[in-house]
Write a protein that holds these residues in place. Structure first.
Motif, PDB file in Angstrom:
ATOM      1  N   VAL A 188       7.509 -12.198   5.182  1.00 55.04           N
ATOM      2  CA  VAL A 188       6.563 -11.160   5.629  1.00 55.04           C
ATOM      3  C   VAL A 188       5.471 -10.950   4.575  1.00 55.04           C
ATOM      4  N   ASP A 189       5.797 -11.260   3.314  1.00 57.21           N
ATOM      5  CA  ASP A 189       4.776 -11.154   2.265  1.00 57.21           C
ATOM      6  C   ASP A 189       3.601 -12.106   2.557  1.00 57.21           C
ATOM      7  N   VAL A 190       3.914 -13.270   3.131  1.00 56.07           N
ATOM      8  CA  VAL A 190       2.846 -14.224   3.490  1.00 56.07           C
ATOM      9  C   VAL A 190       1.872 -13.550   4.466  1.00 56.07           C
ATOM     10  N   CYS A 192       1.467 -10.352   4.846  1.00 59.96           N
ATOM     11  CA  CYS A 192       0.767  -9.278   4.111  1.00 59.96           C
ATOM     12  C   CYS A 192      -0.387  -9.854   3.296  1.00 59.96           C
ATOM     13  N   HIS A 193      -0.156 -10.999   2.647  1.00 58.77           N
ATOM     14  CA  HIS A 193      -1.243 -11.616   1.878  1.00 58.77           C
ATOM     15  C   HIS A 193      -2.409 -11.973   2.801  1.00 58.77           C
ATOM     16  N   ALA A 194      -2.068 -12.594   3.928  1.00 60.47           N
ATOM     17  CA  ALA A 194      -3.119 -13.054   4.842  1.00 60.47           C
ATOM     18  C   ALA A 194      -3.917 -11.868   5.395  1.00 60.47           C
ATOM     19  N   SER A 257      -2.071  -2.815   1.754  1.00 56.96           N
ATOM     20  CA  SER A 257      -0.608  -2.881   1.921  1.00 56.96           C
ATOM     21  C   SER A 257       0.054  -3.148   0.570  1.00 56.96           C
ATOM     22  N   HIS A 258      -0.606  -3.946  -0.260  1.00 60.85           N
ATOM     23  CA  HIS A 258      -0.060  -4.197  -1.601  1.00 60.85           C
ATOM     24  C   HIS A 258      -0.214  -2.973  -2.500  1.00 60.85           C
ATOM     25  N   ALA A 259      -1.361  -2.290  -2.382  1.00 63.83           N
ATOM     26  CA  ALA A 259      -1.578  -1.093  -3.214  1.00 63.83           C
ATOM     27  C   ALA A 259      -0.477  -0.063  -2.945  1.00 63.83           C
ATOM     28  N   PRO A 271      12.292  -4.325  -2.004  1.00 64.08           N
ATOM     29  CA  PRO A 271      11.757  -5.658  -2.343  1.00 64.08           C
ATOM     30  C   PRO A 271      10.257  -5.755  -2.021  1.00 64.08           C
ATOM     31  N   HIS A 272       9.558  -6.534  -2.835  1.00 70.40           N
ATOM     32  CA  HIS A 272       8.092  -6.584  -2.744  1.00 70.40           C
ATOM     33  C   HIS A 272       7.573  -6.802  -1.306  1.00 70.40           C
ATOM     34  N   GLY A 273       8.053  -7.844  -0.644  1.00 73.90           N
ATOM     35  CA  GLY A 273       7.524  -8.174   0.687  1.00 73.90           C
ATOM     36  C   GLY A 273       7.786  -7.058   1.688  1.00 73.90           C
ATOM     37  N   ALA A 275       8.211  -3.935   0.961  1.00 71.44           N
ATOM     38  CA  ALA A 275       7.399  -2.771   0.562  1.00 71.44           C
ATOM     39  C   ALA A 275       5.958  -2.916   1.058  1.00 71.44           C
ATOM     40  N   CYS A 276       5.409  -4.142   0.983  1.00 69.69           N
ATOM     41  CA  CYS A 276       4.040  -4.366   1.483  1.00 69.69           C
ATOM     42  C   CYS A 276       4.014  -4.255   3.002  1.00 69.69           C
ATOM     43  N   ALA A 277       5.038  -4.857   3.630  1.00 66.51           N
ATOM     44  CA  ALA A 277       5.084  -4.894   5.095  1.00 66.51           C
ATOM     45  C   ALA A 277       5.241  -3.493   5.685  1.00 66.51           C
TER      46      ALA A 277
HETATM   47 ZN   LIG Z   1       2.636  -9.941  -2.111  1.00 68.47          ZN
END
Ligand SMILES: [Zn+2]
Length: 368
Positions: A188-190, A192-194, A257-259, A271-273, A275-277
């Motif tokens: 899911v982090d992918v 979020c990055h996109a 989403s990262h902020a 976990p990071h992903g 948390a962003c998601a």
């Molecule tokens: Zn990330």
């Protein structure tokens, strides 16, 4: 006007890891420190690196934590000093690569560990060869690293051109042993990055094209990679999605989403992903209100519009076992004010096209 500069040599393909020596020989590295996750030691990947590179491997550092600490960075710089290292190989997930990158800069520039998180010039670092074992962080193709300041409960992003690896060896087969929960949070982090790229104030036509393709691949392949860990096509597509999204956000930076994720990770251990998601669905809709082109991007990814994409994103999260609400994350609702306030302090929040004030962010979180 926009510019695009991406200096990482990328070798991509299933099974290419066994050609490591052939790739490394082009570079004149004689003394190499290897940093590896414990799982890469258990899987035999570290043994394979040693057998492929022989006595070029001078020391192996393991035990890097999921959110790498200054102590982890120090254990790597110590090995670099001890071996008078020419390069570092980082074999593992985002934490291993991020710790190795921070150490490579600290070592090359003689930055003391205690100064590292206040340091701003990351233009130089020891050469880094990144071999990812997960599809998500994309640290193998970016110029950033996130280090945890445990004492102050902070996650500190570092960035600068020196943190770009020289070489990224992306072998989807190395992700076959990645456990389903890690596949889910990194996958899911992918996305979020996109989508953070598409909502970035610095997006450009090249980053948009990469981000749209990355999001489409990840939406189409994540559930399959989660359910069938050795599905070659799904794993290859997730690895490719991760690299494409990484190259995209190496240009634009991440955004809202990262902020919003850093506080969730440092205070509640999400976990990071994941948390962003957590807030990505809301931010994508807000960003589409500012730039309606995001509705077209959502169509190109395979949905009707931004709202449809957000619904499907939450369906996907549910399917791969991730949590959607504050209750599910075990976060008390009286934390909403803090989460909003801390998100606004992050530099990547300023990089988001929708600029919300604190009451608006509180409202967004109250819907969770
Ligand atoms: Zn990330």
């Amino acid at each position: 006007m926009f510019s695009f500069n991406h200096p990482v040599e990328i070798k991509f393909g299933a099974g290419i890891f066994t050609r490591l020596n052939e790739f490394v020989v082009d570079y004149d590295y004689v003394r190499i420190v290897v940093v590896a996750s414990n799982s890469q030691v258990e899987n035999g990947v570290v043994n394979l690196i040693e057998s492929l590179l022989g006595d070029k491997v001078r020391q192996v550092v393991t035990g890097i934590e999921a959110n790498p600490t200054l102590g982890n960075v120090e254990s790597i710089t110590s090995a670099m000093y001890e071996q008078d290292a020419h390069a570092v190989i980082a074999a593992g997930g985002g934490s291993v690569m991020d710790a190795s990158k921070a150490a490579a800069a600290a070592y090359m520039q003689g930055i003391g560990i205690e100064e590292l998180l206040n340091h701003t010039d990351f233009s130089k670092a020891l050469p880094i060869i990144a071999i990812p074992s997960t599809s998500g962080s994309a640290s193998e193709v970016t110029a950033s690293s996130v280090i945890s300041d445990k004492e102050n409960g902070l996650k500190v992003p570092l960035s600068g051109p020196g943190l770009y690896p020289k070489l990224a060896i992306v072998d989807p087969e190395l992700t076959y042993t990645c456990p389903p929960n890690v596949t889910a949070v990194s996958g899911v982090d992918v996305i979020c990055h996109a989508l953070d790229c598409l909502g970035s104030a610095k997006s450009n036509p090249i980053s948009d094209a990469l981000a749209i393709r990355a999001a489409k691949l990840a939406f189409e392949n994540l559930a399959l990679a989660f359910e069938e860990p050795e599905n070659r096509e799904a794993r290859t597509n997730m690895s490719l999605a991760s690299v494409l999204a990484g190259i995209a956000f190496s240009q634009t930076g991440t955004s809202a989403s990262h902020a919003m994720s850093y506080y969730l990770t440092s205070h509640f251990d999400i976990p990071h992903g994941e948390a962003c998601a957590f807030s990505l669905d809301e931010w994508f809709i807000k960003n589409a209100e500012v730039n309606p082109e995001l509705h077209q991007h959502a169509k190109d990814i395979g949905f009707d519009d931004a709202a449809h994409l957000s619904v499907r994103f939450n369906d996907l999260k549910r399917k791969v076992g991730l949590r959607l609400t504050l209750d599910e994350l075990g976060i008390n609702r009286d934390e909403i004010e803090n989460i909003a306030g801390e998100s606004l302090k992050q530099a990547n929040m300023k990089n988001n096209i929708a600029q919300l004030d604190k009451p608006e962010i509180v409202q967004l979180l109250e819907r969770k």
